[in-house]
Scaffold this motif. Sequence first.
Motif, short mmCIF file in Angstrom:
data_model
loop_
_atom_site.label_atom_id
_atom_site.label_comp_id
_atom_site.label_asym_id
_atom_site.label_seq_id
_atom_site.Cartn_x
_atom_site.Cartn_y
_atom_site.Cartn_z
N CYS A 453 45.53 39.62 44.69
CA CYS A 453 45.65 39.03 43.36
C CYS A 453 45.01 39.87 42.26
N LEU A 454 45.60 39.74 41.07
CA LEU A 454 45.00 40.30 39.85
C LEU A 454 43.75 39.50 39.55
N ASP A 455 42.60 40.17 39.40
CA ASP A 455 41.30 39.50 39.42
C ASP A 455 40.39 40.05 38.32
N VAL A 456 39.63 39.13 37.69
CA VAL A 456 38.59 39.55 36.73
C VAL A 456 37.31 39.75 37.52
N SER A 457 36.82 40.97 37.52
CA SER A 457 35.67 41.32 38.35
C SER A 457 34.47 40.40 38.09
N GLY A 458 33.98 39.77 39.17
CA GLY A 458 32.82 38.92 39.08
C GLY A 458 32.99 37.70 38.20
N ALA A 459 34.24 37.37 37.85
CA ALA A 459 34.52 36.26 36.93
C ALA A 459 33.80 36.43 35.61
N GLY A 460 33.53 37.71 35.25
CA GLY A 460 32.84 37.97 33.99
C GLY A 460 33.70 37.70 32.78
N THR A 461 33.06 37.39 31.67
CA THR A 461 33.80 37.10 30.45
C THR A 461 33.46 38.05 29.31
N ALA A 462 32.64 39.04 29.59
CA ALA A 462 32.28 40.00 28.54
C ALA A 462 33.46 40.91 28.24
N ASP A 463 33.61 41.28 26.96
CA ASP A 463 34.65 42.24 26.61
C ASP A 463 34.48 43.52 27.42
N GLY A 464 35.57 44.00 27.97
CA GLY A 464 35.55 45.22 28.77
C GLY A 464 35.36 44.99 30.25
N THR A 465 35.31 43.72 30.70
CA THR A 465 35.16 43.46 32.13
C THR A 465 36.36 44.03 32.89
N LYS A 466 36.05 44.66 34.00
CA LYS A 466 37.05 45.34 34.84
C LYS A 466 38.09 44.35 35.37
N ILE A 467 39.35 44.79 35.34
CA ILE A 467 40.42 44.05 36.01
C ILE A 467 40.74 44.80 37.29
N GLN A 468 40.80 44.07 38.41
CA GLN A 468 40.89 44.70 39.72
C GLN A 468 41.87 43.95 40.62
N LEU A 469 42.16 44.54 41.76
CA LEU A 469 42.91 43.88 42.84
C LEU A 469 41.89 43.29 43.80
N TYR A 470 42.15 42.03 44.24
CA TYR A 470 41.18 41.38 45.12
C TYR A 470 41.89 40.34 45.97
N THR A 471 41.34 40.10 47.14
CA THR A 471 41.89 39.06 48.02
C THR A 471 42.00 37.74 47.26
N CYS A 472 43.16 37.11 47.37
CA CYS A 472 43.39 35.86 46.63
C CYS A 472 42.43 34.77 47.13
N ASN A 543 47.30 53.55 44.52
CA ASN A 543 48.14 52.81 45.49
C ASN A 543 47.29 52.25 46.63
N SER A 544 46.05 51.83 46.31
CA SER A 544 45.12 51.33 47.32
C SER A 544 45.01 49.82 47.23
N SER A 545 45.03 49.17 48.39
CA SER A 545 44.93 47.70 48.41
C SER A 545 43.51 47.23 48.70
N ALA A 546 42.53 48.11 48.59
CA ALA A 546 41.14 47.72 48.84
C ALA A 546 40.66 46.73 47.78
N ASP A 547 39.85 45.75 48.20
CA ASP A 547 39.26 44.85 47.23
C ASP A 547 38.47 45.64 46.19
N GLY A 548 38.64 45.28 44.93
CA GLY A 548 37.93 45.94 43.84
C GLY A 548 38.64 47.13 43.25
#
Length: 567
Positions: A453-472, A543-548
């Motif tokens: 899944c498309l994931d907001v890293s650490g559920a952070g809400t600060a501007d610039g928080t990383k968007i990553q791939l992560y297990t749903c 093209n990596s499916s690793a979490d994060g």
Amino acid sequence: MIGKVLAALLMLPAPVAALATPAAAAADDPYDVLVFSRTAGFRHDSIPAGTTAIRELGAANGFSVTATEDPAVFTTAGLAPYEAVVFLNTTGDVLNAAQQTAFEGYVRGGGGYVGVHAAADTEYDWPFYGNLVGAWFASHPAIQAADVVVEDRAHAATAHLPQRWHRTDEWYNYRTNARSTAHVLASLDEGSYSGGSMGADHPHAWCKTLDGGRSFYTGGGHTIESYSDPAFRAHLLGGIRYAARQANADCRPETGYTPLYNGSTTGWTQAGPGSFTNADATLTSTGGMGLLWYSAKQFTNYSLKLDWKMAGDDNSGVFIGFPPSSDPWSAVDNGYEVQIDATDAADRTTGSVYTFKSADLAARDAALNPPGEWNTYELLVEGEHLQVFLNGTKINDFTNTDPVRSLAGHIGLQNHGDGDDVSFRNVRIKELGGTTPPPGPRTGPVRGLANKCLDVSGAGTADGTKIQLYTCNSTAAQNWTVTPNSTFKALGKCLDVAGGATANGTKVQLYTCNNSAAQVWSAQADGTVRNPQSGRCLDVSNNSSADGQQIHIWDCLGAANQKWVLP
């Protein structure tokens, strides 16, 4: 009718060749037909051949035939034994007032009428009959060859025919056009012969209902040779079966529809491993689970009509209201399926909105044709209200109340799996207009590479928080509100291209929504999601499916790491 359906499922009949000896796909219940051929004007020398042909059709297809030219049978009691009455090349005034009254009562009470050729040259002073036959005769040119254009290839009278049927007969012009009150099955191409006077729209065969009764008319049948022609005999048999309620059809008048498929798959896209063969303007499912979807356009308020046929105990469905995706499961998860499978549970059988609402099973059973015969669906979508019609009979009424789903969106035809053989013909649509807006926001996970899944890293809400791939994991960090051709929002902020840059590898981040082009995302038919400002696609780096794994933008390649399934 459902008894026939189940019996046919048990027999699993093989498809019949198009112009084989006329016969119903499943055995009809025994019934009785009256052939009436009285003439008070011109008399056709083909009447004996026509009578013989109908007797032979009856002997081969389980109905008895009584032939007469005596109008005395036209009483309430005299007509009661018959499921259908054939007016075979009748001409002039053939019934008196009392006989007319009896016949009108017979039809309005559920009896069937079949008009052949000069049946349209009959009873000009009887308004009920004019309505019943559909149009009165005006004139005709000399007997010659012509092209009959078959408009409806689902009705029992025309399903066996090619799209253009070249034959010789006497071609009637009519005083009025039957299309406004009847469902036209076939018309004449006036450019293929001389002497036509009705122009570009020249109906030739049609069907209709009148109160409880059914009517079928064909302009063919002048010549003796017609009645030894297997194609014409099958045409006549189908009309008799429809009138006698042995075969169902949608015979409501139909105008204003645009073809989406009638032989050409332009505008359609296949999703998933299965596919459809395309021959004789017929799509037939083959291979594994998949979806042929109309990717050229989404629809909101509309009437969708299509014809379908099961070979035996098969499974398929018509999907509506789903977003663009190359994954057939997106339609399952985000849209609605109107099911085709007469043997499953109540909420997932023919006419059901799959797992959401059962059809009216009694109405469905009465309207359903068995395997080997064609059926017609109308899916009428008005806002979030769906009505399902099977062969002209309303069998389901469903209202979407799920804020995450909508009836607006794409439409698709399912190939359920290898061995599920379902065919489709004549997919057409009429857009109804109205004020319903285009598909609104949908909320849920956005799935990508390796079904993560498309994931907001650490559920952070600060501007610039990383968007990553992560297990749903069904958390708020993966709950996106997607507005078509606009924003992707999570945790109250927007999916954003860092700095509004356009270069390959620019990181994607969470950022305060600001209506900038860096926050606009457009879903594509191939499953990619594009940022129009940069012209580049949402991409899982390396093209990596690793979490994060970091999400960034990259040249659109249509690769697996750029494919996304939206809510």
